[in-house]
Design an enzyme around this catalytic site. Structure first.
Site, PDB file in Angstrom:
ATOM      1  N   ALA A  70       0.857  -1.184   0.000  1.00  0.00           N
ATOM      2  CA  ALA A  70       0.000   0.000   0.000  1.00  0.00           C
ATOM      3  C   ALA A  70       0.895   1.238   0.000  1.00  0.00           C
ATOM      4  O   ALA A  70       2.045   1.175   0.440  1.00  0.00           O
ATOM      5  CB  ALA A  70      -0.905  -0.016   1.225  1.00  0.00           C
ATOM      6  N   GLY A 113       1.055  -5.027   1.103  1.00  0.00           N
ATOM      7  CA  GLY A 113      -0.171  -5.191   0.316  1.00  0.00           C
ATOM      8  C   GLY A 113       0.088  -5.857  -1.030  1.00  0.00           C
ATOM      9  O   GLY A 113      -0.830  -6.429  -1.628  1.00  0.00           O
ATOM     10  N   GLU A 116      -0.013  -9.433  -0.242  1.00  0.00           N
ATOM     11  CA  GLU A 116      -1.432  -9.745   0.026  1.00  0.00           C
ATOM     12  C   GLU A 116      -2.261  -9.761  -1.261  1.00  0.00           C
ATOM     13  O   GLU A 116      -3.232 -10.509  -1.364  1.00  0.00           O
ATOM     14  CB  GLU A 116      -1.991  -8.719   1.023  1.00  0.00           C
ATOM     15  CG  GLU A 116      -1.384  -8.899   2.411  1.00  0.00           C
ATOM     16  CD  GLU A 116      -1.636  -7.709   3.325  1.00  0.00           C
ATOM     17  OE1 GLU A 116      -1.326  -6.566   2.919  1.00  0.00           O
ATOM     18  OE2 GLU A 116      -2.134  -7.919   4.439  1.00  0.00           O
ATOM     19  N   GLU A 136       5.309  -4.660   7.265  1.00  0.00           N
ATOM     20  CA  GLU A 136       4.543  -3.593   7.940  1.00  0.00           C
ATOM     21  C   GLU A 136       5.042  -3.312   9.345  1.00  0.00           C
ATOM     22  O   GLU A 136       4.901  -2.199   9.847  1.00  0.00           O
ATOM     23  CB  GLU A 136       3.056  -3.963   7.985  1.00  0.00           C
ATOM     24  CG  GLU A 136       2.332  -3.894   6.649  1.00  0.00           C
ATOM     25  CD  GLU A 136       2.381  -5.189   5.857  1.00  0.00           C
ATOM     26  OE1 GLU A 136       3.224  -6.063   6.172  1.00  0.00           O
ATOM     27  OE2 GLU A 136       1.574  -5.329   4.921  1.00  0.00           O
TER      28      GLU A 136
END
Ligand code: CAA
Length: 262
Positions: A70, A113, A116, A136
């Site tokens: 992200a 992300g 993911e 993260e």
């Protein structure tokens, strides 16, 4: 599809019959998954899912990076309320909900992300340079788009703990060994291999493929007895399709089946 031309952060292509290819295309920021990029990605997947000529989808990045997670710049000052209202993280779930199979073709970094995103797909073909990680923790947060859950269900608790608590990264070879990726290929061939795998699936009975994907994914989401009942109901339901009649008749007549998707 008219929309294909208008995307700014992704490119949609049709590399071969039955296959839709989505390339993440923000190499300058390592394909950081911004809200506009994720909006385009989910829109494109929705359009490909609705297009009858597409039967399997490939998502890829560049050779150097699949996606670095992200967008940290976008998130840095966010409040919990803003994150909830935007439901940005819900985009990953939308990808998981696509009814057609999705192959992630991963080369270089698949972090946060990005990892993911690959996990929300159904299969992963990796190049030998692929690196999977959930960093993260270095930002003072945890994975928010499925990392803790899908990794634990895929590669087990022990390694997931290391990845999520201590930024342990997996090489392509390790990811294959631990069952995260289907196969590893060279940087030159990984995308072609992913497209080839998608083309093979695209040539199969479409409704059976769709229900097969749904049933396998249910294995990660429910108890064994509920999953078995779910699978059995999908099996019974397929006997209402013309393709089931055709597939079994073709076997008995020793010929190739012709799938109608009905
Ligand atoms: N968000 C925003 N920008 C990013 C980014 C990200 N996730 N990853 C890379 N970039 C940007 C960098 O800021 C840099 O931009 P500038 O040139 O404008 O400074 C550019 O991409 C190149 O990055 P680097 O200079 O850092 O390149 P590098 O080769 O030294 O390192 C990297 C590459 C290992 C991918 C490194 O950039 C990195 O560690 N990125 C962050 C990875 C990360 O922490 N991801 C998790 C994000 S949080 C998340 O995803 C939450 C969730 O669960 C949904």
């Amino acid at each position: 599809m008219a929309e294909e031309k208008n995307y700014e952060h992704i490119v949609v292509e049709r590399p071969t019959e039955g296959v839709g290819l989505v390339r993440l295309n923000k190499p300058r920021t390592f394909n950081a998954l911004t809200e506009p990029l994720m909006r385009e990605l989910t829109h494109a997947l929705g359009a490909l899912a609705a297009d009858e000529s597409v039967r399997c989808i490939v998502i890829t990045g560049t050779k150097r990076v699949f996606a670095a997670g992200a967008d940290i710049k976008e998130m840095a000052q966010a409040t919990p309320v803003e994150l909830m209202q935007k439901n940005f993280i819900g985009r990953w779930e939308q990808i998981r909900q696509v009814s057609k199979p999705i192959v992630a073709a991963v080369s270089g970094y698949a972090l946060g992300g990005g990892c993911e995103l690959a996990l929300a797909c159904d299969m992963i073909v990796a190049s030998e340079t692929a690196v999977f990680g959930q960093p993260e923790i270095n930002l003072g947060v945890i994975p928010g788009a499925g990392g803790t859950q899908r990794l634990a269900r895929t590669i087990g608790k022990a390694l997931t703990m290391e990845m999520v608590l201590n930024d342990r990264r997996l090489s392509a070879e390790e990811a294959a060994r631990f069952g995260l990726v289907n196969r590893v290929a060279s940087v030159e061939t990984y995308l072609d291999e992913a497209i080839q795998l998608a083309a093979e699936i695209a040539a199969r009975a479409p409704i059976a493929v769709r229900l097969a994907k749904d049933a396998v994914n249910m294995a990660l989401e429910t108890t064994l007895s509920t999953g078995l009942a779910y699978e059995r109901n999908h099996f019974y339901a397929l006997f209402a399709t013309e393709d089931q009649k055709e597939g079994m008749a073709a076997f008995l007549e020793k010929r190739k089946p012709e799938w109608k998707g009905r």
